[in-house]
Design a protein around this motif. Structure first.
Motif, short mmCIF file in Angstrom:
data_model
loop_
_atom_site.label_atom_id
_atom_site.label_comp_id
_atom_site.label_asym_id
_atom_site.label_seq_id
_atom_site.Cartn_x
_atom_site.Cartn_y
_atom_site.Cartn_z
N ALA A 63 1.84 0.47 -7.89
CA ALA A 63 0.76 0.12 -6.97
C ALA A 63 -0.26 1.25 -6.97
O ALA A 63 0.09 2.41 -6.76
N LYS A 64 -1.52 0.89 -7.24
CA LYS A 64 -2.63 1.82 -7.15
C LYS A 64 -3.67 1.19 -6.23
O LYS A 64 -3.63 0.00 -5.95
N ILE A 65 -4.63 1.99 -5.80
CA ILE A 65 -5.65 1.50 -4.88
C ILE A 65 -6.40 0.29 -5.45
O ILE A 65 -6.69 -0.66 -4.75
N ASP A 66 -6.69 0.31 -6.75
CA ASP A 66 -7.51 -0.76 -7.34
C ASP A 66 -6.70 -1.92 -7.91
O ASP A 66 -7.26 -2.83 -8.51
N GLY A 67 -5.37 -1.92 -7.74
CA GLY A 67 -4.60 -3.05 -8.23
C GLY A 67 -3.15 -2.68 -8.53
O GLY A 67 -2.68 -1.59 -8.20
N ILE A 68 -2.48 -3.60 -9.18
CA ILE A 68 -1.08 -3.43 -9.55
C ILE A 68 -0.99 -3.30 -11.06
O ILE A 68 -1.56 -4.11 -11.79
N TYR A 69 -0.28 -2.28 -11.50
CA TYR A 69 -0.20 -1.92 -12.91
C TYR A 69 1.21 -2.20 -13.45
O TYR A 69 2.17 -2.22 -12.70
N PHE A 70 1.28 -2.37 -14.77
CA PHE A 70 2.53 -2.79 -15.40
C PHE A 70 2.71 -2.12 -16.76
O PHE A 70 1.74 -1.87 -17.48
N ALA A 71 3.96 -1.86 -17.13
CA ALA A 71 4.32 -1.39 -18.47
C ALA A 71 5.75 -1.83 -18.76
O ALA A 71 6.56 -2.00 -17.85
N ARG A 72 6.06 -2.02 -20.05
CA ARG A 72 7.42 -2.37 -20.47
C ARG A 72 8.19 -1.18 -21.01
O ARG A 72 9.37 -1.29 -21.31
N LYS A 73 7.53 -0.04 -21.16
CA LYS A 73 8.18 1.16 -21.68
C LYS A 73 7.67 2.36 -20.90
O LYS A 73 6.52 2.39 -20.46
N TYR A 74 8.52 3.37 -20.76
CA TYR A 74 8.12 4.58 -20.06
C TYR A 74 7.01 5.33 -20.77
O TYR A 74 6.16 5.93 -20.16
N ASN A 75 7.02 5.31 -22.09
CA ASN A 75 6.07 6.12 -22.86
C ASN A 75 4.77 5.38 -23.18
O ASN A 75 4.01 5.83 -24.03
N THR A 76 4.50 4.25 -22.54
CA THR A 76 3.23 3.55 -22.73
C THR A 76 2.43 3.62 -21.44
O THR A 76 3.00 3.64 -20.35
N PRO A 77 1.11 3.66 -21.56
CA PRO A 77 0.29 3.74 -20.34
C PRO A 77 0.42 2.47 -19.50
O PRO A 77 0.56 1.37 -20.03
N LEU A 78 0.35 2.65 -18.20
CA LEU A 78 0.32 1.51 -17.29
C LEU A 78 -1.03 0.80 -17.44
O LEU A 78 -2.06 1.45 -17.57
N LYS A 79 -1.00 -0.53 -17.37
CA LYS A 79 -2.23 -1.33 -17.46
C LYS A 79 -2.38 -2.18 -16.21
O LYS A 79 -1.40 -2.77 -15.75
N ARG A 80 -3.60 -2.23 -15.69
CA ARG A 80 -3.82 -3.07 -14.51
C ARG A 80 -3.70 -4.53 -14.90
O ARG A 80 -4.34 -4.99 -15.82
N VAL A 81 -2.85 -5.25 -14.17
CA VAL A 81 -2.62 -6.67 -14.46
C VAL A 81 -2.96 -7.56 -13.27
O VAL A 81 -3.12 -8.77 -13.45
N LEU A 82 -3.06 -6.98 -12.06
CA LEU A 82 -3.35 -7.77 -10.86
C LEU A 82 -4.27 -7.00 -9.93
O LEU A 82 -4.22 -5.77 -9.87
N PHE A 83 -5.08 -7.74 -9.20
CA PHE A 83 -5.91 -7.16 -8.15
C PHE A 83 -5.31 -7.56 -6.80
O PHE A 83 -4.76 -8.64 -6.65
N TRP A 84 -5.43 -6.69 -5.83
CA TRP A 84 -4.86 -6.94 -4.50
C TRP A 84 -5.50 -8.16 -3.85
O TRP A 84 -6.71 -8.37 -3.95
N ASN A 85 -4.70 -8.96 -3.13
CA ASN A 85 -5.19 -10.04 -2.28
C ASN A 85 -5.42 -9.49 -0.89
O ASN A 85 -4.69 -8.63 -0.44
N LYS A 86 -6.43 -10.00 -0.22
CA LYS A 86 -6.67 -9.56 1.16
C LYS A 86 -6.48 -10.73 2.09
O LYS A 86 -6.75 -11.84 1.78
#
Length: 130
Positions: A107-130
């Protein structure tokens, strides 16, 4: 009956799958989450910024498809006005369980990030709902 014994035996030797949850929001910002599967409900929990990650470890359920969801909530002054119900893991249809799968959710301020491996960068895949 033989298939059941084989699957059960394979599951015992199988490395557990892991879902890792990180709070990378901001100092003082708490991540609230409620994770549940088709067989378990872990209840509502809270994770401080940059705290030790929360890890769910499990084996795939055969013949049922293992599925984990987490409802993430956050907001300024801990009012939890932003949320998202995320399917954090879903086993594909198979007779042999997956082993050692990893899903990292942050969880980051601008959205929710995801990765399938520890050594790969996290990528934003979702934006927060309000």
């Amino acid at each position: 009956m033989l298939v059941f014994i084989k699957c059960f035996g394979l599951n015992q030797a199988c490395i557990k799958n892991r879902v890792v949850i990180l709070n990378l929001l901001a100092p003082g910002r708490i991540l609230e989450y409620h994770c549940y599967s088709n067989v378990d409900d872990l209840g509502v929990k809270r994770l401080d910024f940059n705290a030790t990650p929360f890890i769910i470890e499990f084996h795939d359920e055969i013949p049922n498809l293992t599925k984990w969801n987490c409802i993430f909530r956050q907001g300024p002054n801990n009012n939890m006005e932003y949320s998202y119900d995320v399917q954090v893991y879903k086993a594909g249809p198979r007779l042999i369980p997956r082993c050692g799968q990893l899903r990292v959710w942050a969880a980051k301020i601008d959205g929710i990030y995801f990765a399938r491996k520890y050594n790969t960068p996290l990528k934003r895949v979702l934006f927060w709902n309000k």
